[in-house]
Design an enzyme around this catalytic site. Structure first.
Site, PDB file in Angstrom:
ATOM      1  CG  HIS A 144      40.444  69.766  11.627  1.00  0.00           C
ATOM      2  ND1 HIS A 144      39.242  69.414  10.694  1.00  0.00           N
ATOM      3  CD2 HIS A 144      40.032  70.140  12.856  1.00  0.00           C
ATOM      4  CE1 HIS A 144      38.364  69.684  11.509  1.00  0.00           C
ATOM      5  NE2 HIS A 144      38.792  70.174  12.847  1.00  0.00           N
TER       6      HIS A 144
ATOM      7  CE  LYS B 271      27.916  66.416  17.763  1.00  0.00           C
ATOM      8  NZ  LYS B 271      29.140  67.081  17.563  1.00  0.00           N
TER       9      LYS B 271
ATOM     10  NE  ARG C 155      36.810  77.103  14.563  1.00  0.00           N
ATOM     11  CZ  ARG C 155      35.755  76.561  14.349  1.00  0.00           C
ATOM     12  NH1 ARG C 155      35.611  75.945  13.181  1.00  0.00           N
ATOM     13  NH2 ARG C 155      34.895  76.306  15.294  1.00  0.00           N
TER      14      ARG C 155
ATOM     15  CB  SER D  62      33.732  70.101  10.160  1.00  0.00           C
ATOM     16  OG  SER D  62      34.974  69.791  10.711  1.00  0.00           O
TER      17      SER D  62
HETATM   18  O1  PNS Z   1      35.656  68.612  16.997  1.00  0.00           O
HETATM   19  P1  PNS Z   1      34.984  68.980  18.365  1.00  0.00           P
HETATM   20  O2  PNS Z   1      33.603  68.337  18.084  1.00  0.00           O
HETATM   21  O3  PNS Z   1      34.926  70.349  18.962  1.00  0.00           O
HETATM   22  O4  PNS Z   1      35.503  68.044  19.451  1.00  0.00           O
HETATM   23  C1  PNS Z   1      34.975  68.008  20.817  1.00  0.00           C
HETATM   24  C2  PNS Z   1      35.589  66.766  21.501  1.00  0.00           C
HETATM   25  C3  PNS Z   1      35.095  65.453  20.671  1.00  0.00           C
HETATM   26  C4  PNS Z   1      37.011  66.944  21.709  1.00  0.00           C
HETATM   27  C5  PNS Z   1      34.855  66.734  22.848  1.00  0.00           C
HETATM   28  O5  PNS Z   1      33.515  66.690  22.662  1.00  0.00           O
HETATM   29  C6  PNS Z   1      35.428  65.535  23.855  1.00  0.00           C
HETATM   30  O6  PNS Z   1      36.392  65.400  24.373  1.00  0.00           O
HETATM   31  N1  PNS Z   1      34.710  64.531  23.721  1.00  0.00           N
HETATM   32  C7  PNS Z   1      34.596  63.325  24.486  1.00  0.00           C
HETATM   33  C8  PNS Z   1      33.826  63.043  25.633  1.00  0.00           C
HETATM   34  C9  PNS Z   1      34.516  63.826  26.883  1.00  0.00           C
HETATM   35  O7  PNS Z   1      35.560  63.589  27.264  1.00  0.00           O
HETATM   36  N2  PNS Z   1      33.612  65.097  27.200  1.00  0.00           N
HETATM   37  C10 PNS Z   1      34.207  65.920  28.365  1.00  0.00           C
HETATM   38  C11 PNS Z   1      34.975  66.806  27.977  1.00  0.00           C
HETATM   39  S1  PNS Z   1      35.455  67.753  29.113  1.00  0.00           S
END
Ligand code: PNS
Length: 160
Positions: A18, A42, A91, A129
């Protein structure tokens, strides 16, 4: 015009991967908003406030970074901060399908937001993570995977 990038994630906890992406994002924008997504479904290891502190420690002092948390749709949050770029790390090939779907959906929800996929430094591509949490949970050494502040926080969390 100020170009603002948003770098969203769970960051539970923030890793060296990150950190690498945060720095790379600075090359593309004047300001980078590192945004912790609050997911009510979560149970994270670290609270939002703790993750923000760990992100600040990981990023170090650079006034171009801003740290925040958001709940709900990322596309809507990006509008409120005026972001035109959405940074996501890639990644491995396994990341592509989900990330691609998310990028297209976010574009539909917010056409002014372009997703930019960045590969991390080669020697950081194996870090996630979830693996960091697992190694730390069983007492393994995560010092090369995370900032020392994060390493200390993980030790303290799993010492209980
Ligand atoms: O670190 P992560 O868990 O891969 O991040 C994923 C994240 C938080 C970026 C994604 O789940 C997100 O954007 N969540 C917010 C809700 C949302 O907008 N969901 C629709 C995405 S198209």
């Amino acid at each position: 015009m100020t170009r603002i990038a948003i770098y969203p994630g769970s960051f539970d906890p923030p890793t060296r991967g990150h950190e690498d992406l945060m720095r790379r994002a600075l090359a593309l924008a004047d300001r980078v908003v590192v945004a912790v997504a609050v997911n009510p479904n979560k149970t994270p290891l670290f609270s939002v406030a703790e993750r923000l502190d760990l992100l600040r420690a990981t990023a170090g002092p650079d006034s171009r970074f801003q740290f925040d948390a958001f709940e709900g749709l990322l596309a809507e949050y990006a509008k409120t901060v005026g972001a035109s770029l959405l940074i996501r790390g890639l990644r491995a090939a396994g990341d592509v399908e989900y990330e691609f779907q998310m990028a297209l959906l976010n574009r539909q929800l917010h056409p002014g937001l372009e997703t930019v996929f960045l590969p991390p430094a080669f020697d950081l591509t194996h870090i996630s993570s979830s693996l960091v949490r697992e190694v730390a949970r069983y007492g393994g050494d995560v010092s090369r995977l995370v900032h020392p502040t994060v390493s200390a926080a993980l030790r303290a969390r799993f010492a209980r």
